[in-house]
Design a protein around this motif. Structure first.
Motif, PDB file in Angstrom:
ATOM      1  N   GLU A  57      24.660  40.998  42.074  1.00 12.02           N
ATOM      2  CA  GLU A  57      26.086  41.213  41.839  1.00 12.02           C
ATOM      3  C   GLU A  57      26.683  42.118  42.914  1.00 12.02           C
ATOM      4  OE1 GLU A  57      23.759  41.469  39.473  1.00 12.02           O
ATOM      5  OE2 GLU A  57      24.335  39.938  38.010  1.00 12.02           O
ATOM      6  N   ASN A  60      27.069  40.151  46.134  1.00 13.78           N
ATOM      7  CA  ASN A  60      28.273  39.318  46.026  1.00 13.78           C
ATOM      8  C   ASN A  60      29.526  40.153  46.201  1.00 13.78           C
ATOM      9  OD1 ASN A  60      26.718  37.029  45.560  1.00 13.78           O
ATOM     10  ND2 ASN A  60      26.888  37.186  43.339  1.00 13.78           N
ATOM     11  N   ALA A  61      29.556  41.331  45.604  1.00 16.18           N
ATOM     12  CA  ALA A  61      30.727  42.207  45.720  1.00 16.18           C
ATOM     13  C   ALA A  61      30.970  42.583  47.179  1.00 16.18           C
ATOM     14  CB  ALA A  61      30.543  43.462  44.872  1.00 16.18           C
ATOM     15  N   LYS A  83      36.815  39.240  42.095  1.00 14.80           N
ATOM     16  CA  LYS A  83      35.389  38.923  42.066  1.00 14.80           C
ATOM     17  C   LYS A  83      34.563  40.136  42.511  1.00 14.80           C
ATOM     18  CE  LYS A  83      35.740  33.937  42.591  1.00 14.80           C
ATOM     19  NZ  LYS A  83      35.318  32.761  43.359  1.00 14.80           N
ATOM     20  N   GLY A  87      31.724  42.285  40.332  1.00 12.89           N
ATOM     21  CA  GLY A  87      30.386  42.584  40.823  1.00 12.89           C
ATOM     22  C   GLY A  87      30.058  44.065  40.825  1.00 12.89           C
TER      23      GLY A  87
END
Length: 102
Positions: A57, A60-61, A83, A87
């Motif tokens: 996560e 992705n962040a 998003k 994350g």
């Protein structure tokens, strides 16, 4: 009626920079998107070494934050920032767990 806080890369960095700097073992919290993304990636390695879940996560962040910073489309930026925020949602818990180990 409550005012809605505008989500920006700077607001996300301000909210999480101190904790991420701790987890990344950095002396100074990041102040730019690129530095924050680099510290996030360093923090991910430290979380993984400590057996703390959530690295995917955070990765992705970091990607979404960089994408938001380079996008020129305001709608696209807003999506990327949402998003990224999602994350980063568990950073507090992850850092608390890490602090308990040290």
């Amino acid at each position: 009626m409550t005012a809605t806080k505008t989500l920006t890369a700077d607001s996300l960095i301000a909210e999480y920079a101190d904790d991420i700097a701790f987890a990344a073992e950095e002396e100074q919290p990041a102040t730019t998107v690129d530095d924050f993304a680099a510290q996030l990636r360093d923090a991910i390695r430290n979380f993984e070494r400590a057996g703390i879940n959530g690295g995917d996560e955070l990765e992705n962040a970091a990607t979404y934050l960089v994408d938001a910073a380079t996008s020129t489309n305001p709608t696209e930026q807003a999506v990327f920032l949402k998003k990224a925020a999602k994350g980063l949602a568990y950073v507090d818990d992850m850092v608390s767990e890490l602090r308990d180990m040290v």
